[in-house]
Write a protein that holds these residues in place. Structure first.
Motif, PDB file in Angstrom:
ATOM      1  N   VAL A   1      -4.348   0.827 -13.291  1.00 43.80           N
ATOM      2  CA  VAL A   1      -3.084   1.348 -13.832  1.00 43.80           C
ATOM      3  C   VAL A   1      -2.849   0.809 -15.243  1.00 43.80           C
ATOM      4  O   VAL A   1      -2.463   1.551 -16.148  1.00 43.80           O
ATOM      5  CB  VAL A   1      -1.900   0.968 -12.914  1.00 43.80           C
ATOM      6  CG1 VAL A   1      -0.579   1.398 -13.535  1.00 43.80           C
ATOM      7  CG2 VAL A   1      -2.050   1.623 -11.552  1.00 43.80           C
ATOM      8  N   VAL A   2      -3.078  -0.492 -15.416  1.00 42.35           N
ATOM      9  CA  VAL A   2      -2.901  -1.117 -16.737  1.00 42.35           C
ATOM     10  C   VAL A   2      -3.823  -0.445 -17.754  1.00 42.35           C
ATOM     11  O   VAL A   2      -3.415  -0.104 -18.865  1.00 42.35           O
ATOM     12  CB  VAL A   2      -3.177  -2.638 -16.668  1.00 42.35           C
ATOM     13  CG1 VAL A   2      -3.166  -3.256 -18.061  1.00 42.35           C
ATOM     14  CG2 VAL A   2      -2.140  -3.327 -15.777  1.00 42.35           C
ATOM     15  N   TYR A   3      -5.080  -0.221 -17.351  1.00 43.93           N
ATOM     16  CA  TYR A   3      -6.064   0.419 -18.242  1.00 43.93           C
ATOM     17  C   TYR A   3      -5.654   1.854 -18.575  1.00 43.93           C
ATOM     18  O   TYR A   3      -5.697   2.276 -19.741  1.00 43.93           O
ATOM     19  CB  TYR A   3      -7.437   0.396 -17.575  1.00 43.93           C
ATOM     20  CG  TYR A   3      -8.540   0.987 -18.419  1.00 43.93           C
ATOM     21  CD1 TYR A   3      -9.183   0.225 -19.387  1.00 43.93           C
ATOM     22  CD2 TYR A   3      -8.937   2.322 -18.258  1.00 43.93           C
ATOM     23  CE1 TYR A   3     -10.193   0.763 -20.174  1.00 43.93           C
ATOM     24  CE2 TYR A   3      -9.945   2.869 -19.036  1.00 43.93           C
ATOM     25  CZ  TYR A   3     -10.566   2.086 -19.996  1.00 43.93           C
ATOM     26  OH  TYR A   3     -11.553   2.621 -20.778  1.00 43.93           O
ATOM     27  N   ALA A   4      -5.246   2.599 -17.544  1.00 42.13           N
ATOM     28  CA  ALA A   4      -4.902   4.010 -17.740  1.00 42.13           C
ATOM     29  C   ALA A   4      -3.718   4.191 -18.679  1.00 42.13           C
ATOM     30  O   ALA A   4      -3.585   5.233 -19.327  1.00 42.13           O
ATOM     31  CB  ALA A   4      -4.599   4.661 -16.392  1.00 42.13           C
TER      32      ALA A   4
ATOM     33  N   ALA B   1       2.814   5.971  -2.945  1.00 42.94           N
ATOM     34  CA  ALA B   1       3.909   6.724  -3.567  1.00 42.94           C
ATOM     35  C   ALA B   1       3.614   6.959  -5.050  1.00 42.94           C
ATOM     36  O   ALA B   1       3.815   8.068  -5.562  1.00 42.94           O
ATOM     37  CB  ALA B   1       5.228   5.972  -3.399  1.00 42.94           C
ATOM     38  N   PHE B   2       3.122   5.931  -5.740  1.00 41.32           N
ATOM     39  CA  PHE B   2       2.763   6.075  -7.161  1.00 41.32           C
ATOM     40  C   PHE B   2       1.640   7.103  -7.330  1.00 41.32           C
ATOM     41  O   PHE B   2       1.645   7.908  -8.256  1.00 41.32           O
ATOM     42  CB  PHE B   2       2.310   4.738  -7.752  1.00 41.32           C
ATOM     43  CG  PHE B   2       3.397   3.704  -7.861  1.00 41.32           C
ATOM     44  CD1 PHE B   2       4.719   4.063  -8.062  1.00 41.32           C
ATOM     45  CD2 PHE B   2       3.096   2.352  -7.773  1.00 41.32           C
ATOM     46  CE1 PHE B   2       5.720   3.110  -8.182  1.00 41.32           C
ATOM     47  CE2 PHE B   2       4.098   1.383  -7.890  1.00 41.32           C
ATOM     48  CZ  PHE B   2       5.406   1.769  -8.091  1.00 41.32           C
ATOM     49  N   LYS B   3       0.665   7.039  -6.413  1.00 41.00           N
ATOM     50  CA  LYS B   3      -0.488   7.936  -6.490  1.00 41.00           C
ATOM     51  C   LYS B   3      -0.033   9.388  -6.316  1.00 41.00           C
ATOM     52  O   LYS B   3      -0.495  10.282  -7.029  1.00 41.00           O
ATOM     53  CB  LYS B   3      -1.510   7.549  -5.407  1.00 41.00           C
ATOM     54  CG  LYS B   3      -2.899   8.074  -5.665  1.00 41.00           C
ATOM     55  CD  LYS B   3      -3.956   7.359  -4.845  1.00 41.00           C
ATOM     56  CE  LYS B   3      -3.753   7.492  -3.362  1.00 41.00           C
ATOM     57  NZ  LYS B   3      -4.900   7.011  -2.580  1.00 41.00           N
TER      58      LYS B   3
ATOM     59  N   ASP C   1      -8.800   9.989 -11.458  1.00 36.60           N
ATOM     60  CA  ASP C   1     -10.028   9.694 -12.211  1.00 36.60           C
ATOM     61  C   ASP C   1      -9.668   8.888 -13.448  1.00 36.60           C
ATOM     62  O   ASP C   1      -8.693   9.194 -14.133  1.00 36.60           O
ATOM     63  CB  ASP C   1     -10.722  10.993 -12.647  1.00 36.60           C
ATOM     64  CG  ASP C   1     -11.102  11.841 -11.449  1.00 36.60           C
ATOM     65  OD1 ASP C   1     -11.758  11.308 -10.542  1.00 36.60           O
ATOM     66  OD2 ASP C   1     -10.723  13.023 -11.434  1.00 36.60           O
ATOM     67  N   LEU C   2     -10.458   7.867 -13.719  1.00 34.80           N
ATOM     68  CA  LEU C   2     -10.182   6.991 -14.862  1.00 34.80           C
ATOM     69  C   LEU C   2     -11.025   7.413 -16.056  1.00 34.80           C
ATOM     70  O   LEU C   2     -12.248   7.358 -16.017  1.00 34.80           O
ATOM     71  CB  LEU C   2     -10.498   5.536 -14.472  1.00 34.80           C
ATOM     72  CG  LEU C   2      -9.744   4.451 -15.228  1.00 34.80           C
ATOM     73  CD1 LEU C   2      -8.239   4.634 -15.086  1.00 34.80           C
ATOM     74  CD2 LEU C   2     -10.133   3.079 -14.719  1.00 34.80           C
ATOM     75  N   LYS C   3     -10.371   7.895 -17.098  1.00 38.65           N
ATOM     76  CA  LYS C   3     -11.081   8.304 -18.309  1.00 38.65           C
ATOM     77  C   LYS C   3     -11.134   7.135 -19.294  1.00 38.65           C
ATOM     78  O   LYS C   3     -10.214   6.320 -19.343  1.00 38.65           O
ATOM     79  CB  LYS C   3     -10.364   9.496 -18.940  1.00 38.65           C
ATOM     80  CG  LYS C   3     -10.394  10.747 -18.066  1.00 38.65           C
ATOM     81  CD  LYS C   3      -9.557  11.852 -18.664  1.00 38.65           C
ATOM     82  CE  LYS C   3      -9.538  13.053 -17.726  1.00 38.65           C
ATOM     83  NZ  LYS C   3      -8.643  14.119 -18.195  1.00 38.65           N
ATOM     84  N   ALA C   4     -12.198   7.100 -20.069  1.00 39.53           N
ATOM     85  CA  ALA C   4     -12.354   6.027 -21.057  1.00 39.53           C
ATOM     86  C   ALA C   4     -11.205   6.072 -22.061  1.00 39.53           C
ATOM     87  O   ALA C   4     -10.801   7.135 -22.530  1.00 39.53           O
ATOM     88  CB  ALA C   4     -13.685   6.171 -21.781  1.00 39.53           C
TER      89      ALA C   4
ATOM     90  N   THR D   1       0.834  -1.207   0.000  1.00 37.85           N
ATOM     91  CA  THR D   1       0.000   0.000   0.000  1.00 37.85           C
ATOM     92  C   THR D   1       0.868   1.256   0.000  1.00 37.85           C
ATOM     93  O   THR D   1       0.538   2.249  -0.665  1.00 37.85           O
ATOM     94  CB  THR D   1      -0.944   0.001   1.215  1.00 37.85           C
ATOM     95  OG1 THR D   1      -1.769  -1.176   1.173  1.00 37.85           O
ATOM     96  CG2 THR D   1      -1.835   1.232   1.243  1.00 37.85           C
ATOM     97  N   ALA D   2       1.983   1.217   0.744  1.00 38.55           N
ATOM     98  CA  ALA D   2       2.891   2.369   0.777  1.00 38.55           C
ATOM     99  C   ALA D   2       3.463   2.636  -0.617  1.00 38.55           C
ATOM    100  O   ALA D   2       3.578   3.788  -1.050  1.00 38.55           O
ATOM    101  CB  ALA D   2       4.019   2.124   1.780  1.00 38.55           C
TER     102      ALA D   2
END
Length: 231
Positions: free
Chosen positions: A201-204, A143-145, A153-156, A138-139
């Motif tokens: 993350v993979v999708y983004a 850090a990535f976030k 927010d996840l855009k199409a 989680t840490a």
């Protein structure tokens, strides 16, 4: 009061000199009543410092106020105690929690990693190791976030969109998440969230087909997850 902590500054050095790097002397001291009382006093002192934090909604700055004395006290405990000390793992876990509250994700991950790997000291509680592993993961996620690698927010994404190469440390983190997700855990909801975020993350990054396969797998293997309806 606890703010007068300068006397603690050299305690671990005093003990280093007293033991002179002799493991036998350290092991012997652990049997002595005075040493047991001193260890207990250190932890009580740390508790008193922590108790001065606001009871609700303590923020990063609140933790910075007590950072010096609190971490000095717990790190002193870590320095002077034998690897077989049964509380050592919990103390290191507390250090990890404190760094997480400071949003120092790298140091938080390092502390939690020490606990779940159990190489530097004894960790007798399997559940504590499991919790530490998830907190370390989680840490790294936090850090990535913070760096914007994980989108808020996840855009199409169009199916034919060009893929963006994932950073190496993110690829490593996703592999870690996948590996642990296949194992039993005492905190399934935390694991569900980490796996779900790995899929995001993979999708983004534009690998829509892989993300779709991962999400189908998520639904199939985690039908009871609270996040499954969001897939």
């Amino acid at each position: 009061g606890w703010k007068d902590y300068a006397r603690f500054n050299n305690i671990y050095r005093d003990f280093d000199g007293f033991f002179d790097g002799n493991p036998g002397a350290i092991a012997k001291a652990h049997q002595e009543e005075w040493f047991k009382k001193f260890k207990k006093t250190l932890l009580e002192y740390a508790d008193q410092i922590y108790a001065t934090l606001p009871k609700k909604n303590a923020n990063e700055n609140d933790f910075r106020v007590v950072q010096g004395p609190y971490l000095l006290t717990l790190n002193t405990y870590m320095r002077i105690t034998d690897p077989r000390d049964e509380l050592k793992a919990r103390v290191r876990f507390r250090i990890g929690e404190f760094y997480a509250n400071l949003k120092d994700w790298d140091k938080a991950q390092a502390a939690f990693t020490d606990v779940y790997q159990a190489k530097l000291f004894v960790v007798k509680e399997p559940e504590l190791r499991d919790q530490a592993r998830l907190r370390a993961m989680t840490a790294r996620y936090d850090a990535f976030k913070e760096k914007g690698i994980i989108p808020q927010d996840l855009k199409a994404v169009k199916l034919q969109s060009p893929k963006k190469k994932l950073p190496g440390d993110v690829v490593e983190w996703i592999k870690w998440v996948d590996e642990v997700a296949a194992q039993k855990t005492s905190q399934p909801e935390v694991m569900d969230k980490l796996l779900f975020e790995a899929n995001r993350v993979v999708y983004a990054h534009g690998d829509v087909e892989l993300a779709y396969r991962r999400m189908l797998s998520y639904v199939g293997t985690r039908p009871n997850s609270k996040l499954t309806p969001a897939v």
